[in-house]
Write an enzyme that holds these catalytic residues in place. Structure first.
Site, mmCIF file in Angstrom:
data_model
loop_
_atom_site.group_PDB
_atom_site.id
_atom_site.type_symbol
_atom_site.label_atom_id
_atom_site.label_comp_id
_atom_site.label_asym_id
_atom_site.label_seq_id
_atom_site.Cartn_x
_atom_site.Cartn_y
_atom_site.Cartn_z
ATOM 1 N N HIS A 16 33.859 47.803 35.740
ATOM 2 C CA HIS A 16 34.698 47.771 36.939
ATOM 3 C C HIS A 16 35.935 46.904 36.764
ATOM 4 O O HIS A 16 36.869 47.004 37.564
ATOM 5 C CB HIS A 16 33.886 47.270 38.131
ATOM 6 N N ASP A 42 43.686 43.529 37.507
ATOM 7 C CA ASP A 42 42.581 43.990 38.339
ATOM 8 C C ASP A 42 42.092 45.330 37.834
ATOM 9 O O ASP A 42 42.902 46.187 37.454
ATOM 10 C CB ASP A 42 43.045 44.135 39.791
#
Length: 466
Positions: free
Chosen positions: A157, A365
């Site tokens: 992720h 991110d």
């Protein structure tokens, strides 16, 4: 296919009623398990003196969970140590914060072995196993050692770092080798997948094969990019609820004659919060005529409080928000509202709806689902403007946002001025393009694409013989 077994570090299933304050991963995994009958296995979030017993199994809101506790040593070495002091900063390009300690690595291996041993009796022959995130990279290796031949997939992720950064990790080769015990390795974006491939080809003498496969360490693994989305339909339904409506009205009343800029993320050095505050400070300095027209709300729940780097960033943000308010506030107005608490998802939906600008500025991110939630919450007839860091994985999909370099206060300030001055027709045009992507590439599309790719992999016995 049999059941879907999802494995993640933390098991925290949401209720689906909007009354929780869980992150995007929990929402996505719960949505996957409601579609495919199965089991969610992982850490309970608790520590205990004796933490080596069988898992606690329960079922609520359509999701069956099996959880185990950690003892204090495991928590310190595996979770606070290797996961959050070594892998997290390294994968987010913060070598200055990366701690290399042999005990951390030992704890990481030990907990993955224990997870595998505890999960093994729960696995049935036709189950698909889907492992999530950097805490559990070696889990497939440990399951294979226990003779598990089921299809096992892994999804990262967070970003995969550039080759030159990753090789600074002691034992980097063994960590990547463990990933070749999976059948499918998924990343958020093609860029992260490419960085992984570059390491395999240059450091492990690997080769790229047809069908999105890589071969190294005597094994073959399929790879792919699977950008995660939100449950856009469910999030839209939250907006019609009483609490979301009330929160929106409260925000509108408290910012009357002001334009609201909102940021929402966990308190973390990767999220670009200091850079965001500095960019807003530059905007106030450069645009004295617009100062009293705006208010920035930053919601940043505290996390990982026992890790020094998180204590330090909290202190810096406290000082920075105080400095900005001290310099620019008046007796009836503070430019910054800085809040360190969690809010329910339906409350956040109302806050997003009331905000004219969504400011999302991570330095690095994996995806960033806040950006997608902000888009999904907007009024189609009068939408706000999304300002998004080009270093968020979401920037690959949300190209009609105002994309900025979060390291530049000037770019943030200029984007804020442009967003606050943008006419309605341009705001609607940009929002429609963004929302089309958010609705189309939602959590169901992510889930179904990944599960289909995992099911398409040859069974383990065949893969080993090839």
């Amino acid at each position: 296919m049999g059941r879907l077994i999802v494995v993640s570090n933390r098991v925290n299933p949401p209720t689906g009623r909007g009354d929780e304050s869980v992150g995007g991963l929990a929402m996505a995994l719960a949505a996957a398990l409601r579609e495919y009958s199965g089991l969610w296995f992982g850490w309970s979030g608790r520590t205990a003196e004796e933490a080596d017993g069988p898992p606690t199994i329960s079922c609520a809101d359509g999701v069956t969970t099996a959880v185990v506790d950690l003892d204090e040593q495991d928590f310190d070495e595996y979770y606070n140590g290797y996961a959050n002091k070594t892998l997290w900063p390294l994968f987010h390009y913060r070598l200055d914060l990366t701690a290399y300690d042999r005990s951390y690595g030992a704890g990481y291996e030990r907990v993955n072995r224990r997870f595998a041993a505890t999960l093994r009796p729960l696995i049935e022959p036709d189950d698909l196993i889907w492992v999530h995130d950097y805490h559990l990279i070696p889990l497939a290796r440990e399951l294979r050692r226990l003779d598990v031949t089921n299809r096992i997939g892994f999804f990262l992720h967070i970003p995969w770092p550039a080759h030159q950064l990753f090789v600074t990790l002691p034992g980097h080769r063994l960590l990547v080798q463990a990933m070749f015990d999976y059948d499918l390795v998924g990343f958020q974006t093609p860029d992260y997948l490419q960085a992984f491939e570059e390491y395999v080809l240059s450091e492990a003498a690997g080769e790229r094969l047809a069908g999105d496969r890589l071969r190294a360490f005597g094994r073959t693994v399929r790879t792919g990019a699977f950008p995660i989305g939100i449950d856009a339909k469910e999030f839209g339904e939250l907006l019609t609820g009483r609490r979301a409506t009330h929160t929106r009205d409260v925000m509108a009343a408290s910012t009357v004659f002001k334009k609201l800029i909102v940021g929402v993320e966990r308190l973390d050095y990767s999220k670009g919060l200091e850079e965001r505050f500095l960019g807003f400070e530059r905007f106030l300095a450069d645009n004295p005529d617009m100062r009293r027209e705006v208010l920035m709300l930053q919601i940043a729940p505290v996390s990982r409080e026992s890790v020094d780097a998180y204590q330090e960033i909290r202190a810096r943000l406290d000082a920075l928000s105080g400095r900005i308010n001290g310099e620019y506030a008046d007796i009836d107005w503070n430019p910054v509202r800085y809040v360190n608490k969690n809010y329910r998802r339906d409350e956040l939906a109302g806050i997003y709806r009331a905000a004219q600008v969504g400011l999302v500025t991570p330095l690095r991110d994996g995806m960033n689902l806040v950006a997608k939630e902000y888009v999904a919450a907007q009024d189609p007839d009068d939408p706000g403007v999304l300002i998004l860091s080009r270093f968020a994985g979401a920037a690959d999909q949300l190209r009609d946002a105002l994309l900025i370099n979060p390291n530049s206060p000037e770019e943030i300030a200029d984007a804020l001025k442009r967003a606050l001055s943008m006419d309605r027709s341009e705001r609607i045009r940009r929002w429609r393009a963004l929302n089309e992507n958010v609705q189309r590439e939602d959590v169901a599309a992510w889930r179904d694409a990944y599960v289909a790719a995992l099911m398409d992999v040859a069974p383990r016995e065949t893969a080993l013989a090839s």
